[in-house]
Design a protein around this motif. Structure first.
Motif, PDB file in Angstrom:
ATOM      1  N   SER A 166       0.851  -1.182   0.000  1.00 23.93           N
ATOM      2  CA  SER A 166       0.000   0.000   0.000  1.00 23.93           C
ATOM      3  C   SER A 166       0.883   1.227   0.000  1.00 23.93           C
ATOM      4  O   SER A 166       2.101   1.145   0.221  1.00 23.93           O
ATOM      5  N   GLY A 181      -8.694   6.375   3.023  1.00 22.95           N
ATOM      6  CA  GLY A 181      -9.447   6.006   1.831  1.00 22.95           C
ATOM      7  C   GLY A 181      -8.573   5.819   0.600  1.00 22.95           C
ATOM      8  O   GLY A 181      -8.660   4.781  -0.084  1.00 22.95           O
ATOM      9  N   VAL A 205      -6.561   2.511   0.802  1.00 25.58           N
ATOM     10  CA  VAL A 205      -7.338   1.318   0.460  1.00 25.58           C
ATOM     11  C   VAL A 205      -7.708   1.327  -1.015  1.00 25.58           C
ATOM     12  O   VAL A 205      -7.757   0.273  -1.668  1.00 25.58           O
ATOM     13  N   ALA A 206      -7.948   2.504  -1.576  1.00 23.09           N
ATOM     14  CA  ALA A 206      -8.252   2.592  -3.004  1.00 23.09           C
ATOM     15  C   ALA A 206      -7.111   2.026  -3.840  1.00 23.09           C
ATOM     16  O   ALA A 206      -7.345   1.413  -4.897  1.00 23.09           O
ATOM     17  N   THR A 266     -12.887   5.424   0.519  1.00 24.88           N
ATOM     18  CA  THR A 266     -12.256   4.667  -0.565  1.00 24.88           C
ATOM     19  C   THR A 266     -13.015   4.864  -1.867  1.00 24.88           C
ATOM     20  O   THR A 266     -12.422   5.090  -2.930  1.00 24.88           O
ATOM     21  N   ALA A 308     -11.987   4.491  -6.068  1.00 26.23           N
ATOM     22  CA  ALA A 308     -11.701   3.059  -6.155  1.00 26.23           C
ATOM     23  C   ALA A 308     -12.717   2.365  -7.063  1.00 26.23           C
ATOM     24  O   ALA A 308     -13.922   2.616  -6.969  1.00 26.23           O
TER      25      ALA A 308
END
Length: 332
Positions: free
Chosen positions: A54, A132, A135-136, A164, A169
């Motif tokens: 990440s 966000g 995680v996207a 996200t 995303a």
């Protein structure tokens, strides 16, 4: 895009029944061998532990591969599961095998700073608006690998899931579980955060663990589960607990933004919660569902964590809903 995930352990994926034979049932039906209650975060499962990259560094996760014989036609699907404040991937242990058996893979994350995932040292980096996009990036990697992502966020993880989607995303469905439109309303859970913050800042994580022990909150829980809850709290980043706790008491209502995003991209949504949720009132979550034009379901015999309190009933909602979304996706 991130680097390929790195397996940490190699355990067989339990997409079939315990005897190794696939259950003779329609894929949308309840699992033939439903998760037993009481084991909670120690419930046995067949996922393997992996590391995914990440923008904030490596994240520890569980991955379970889908039973391809039960999969909906089209590209493979993965449910990306985000835990709540002070939670971890273990909160989804009772769900993993049943979701995989229904033809949907699972990627359950420790968010940055949670349990086995390292995190930054700045509290502001743990707000939903900051997490966000992180995680996207993970969702984007799943999409780049040819998978359709069904994103679920529990409690604080729901606020992150919303951020996200707002970060762009490419999700094919959004589920918010026991999460609200904004900050926690006044009540017991918000008061707990008010009490914990000064203890954590002045006396550290061990004092918070002692406070939880003294409250009796864990006294009726399986000893193995209690040991896990203590360990993961001790291993959680202090900045993360403070930043997430502050966000839970100050996050704005971004539902209007989310409505615009999911309508523009035709993302189906589900709001699901325990019928006795003591965080965000059920009426507030139902109103949020109405605003999103989302499906809504309440889980009986459950409060703020139906994933461990009544996983069978929760699966009865999640699995058929998600499979319907995937079929509708193929129909355009």
């Amino acid at each position: 895009m991130g680097r390929p995930e790195t397996p940490d352990t190699a355990r067989p994926v339990g997409a079939a029944a315990a005897d190794g034979v696939a259950p003779d049932r329609p894929p949308d039906a309840s699992p033939a061998l439903p998760p037993a209650r009481g084991r909670a975060q120690r419930h046995p499962h067949g996922a393997r532990t992996v590391t995914v990259d990440s923008s904030l560094g490596p994240l520890t996760a569980w991955r379970a591969d889908a039973d391809e014989s039960a999969a909906v036609e089209g590209p493979p699907a993965t449910a990306v599961l985000l835990p709540g404040y002070s939670g971890s991937k273990e909160d989804f242990a009772p769900l993993v095998d049943a979701i995989a058996a229904a033809g949907i893979g699972v990627l359950a994350l420790d968010l940055p700073g949670q349990y086995e995932s390292p995190g930054p040292e700045t509290e502001a980096d743990y707000r939903p608006g900051a997490l966000g996009p992180v995680v996207a990036g993970v969702v984007g990697d799943e999409a780049a690998a040819g998978r359709r992502v069904l994103l679920l966020g529990h409690s604080f993880g729901g606020l992150v899931a919303r951020a996200t989607v707002l970060a762009g995303a490419p999700v094919h469905g959004l589920t918010l579980m026991d999460s609200g439109p904004g900050e926690l309303p006044m009540g017991g859970r918000r008061t707990q955060l008010d009490v914990v913050e000064p203890v954590l800042r002045r006396r550290g994580i061990d004092a918070v663990v002692a406070l939880r022990d003294a409250s009796g909150e864990w006294s009726s829980t399986d000893p193995e589960v209690v040991a896990l809850l203590r360990e993961r709290l001790r291993r959680s980043a202090v900045a993360g607990l403070l930043g997430m706790g502050d966000a839970l008491r100050s996050e704005p209502d971004r539902t209007a933004e989310l409505v615009a995003a999911v309508r523009a991209r035709r993302v189906p949504c589900l709001i699901v919660c325990g019928i006795d949720d003591d965080a965000w009132p059920v009426t507030m979550q139902r109103t949020m569902a109405d605003r999103l034009e989302a499906e809504f379901a309440s889980i009986p015999h459950a409060a703020h964590a139906p994933n461990v309190e009544n996983p069978v009933a929760l699966l009865d909602v999640l699995v058929p809903t998600w499979r319907t979304w995937l079929r509708d996706d193929m129909l355009g």
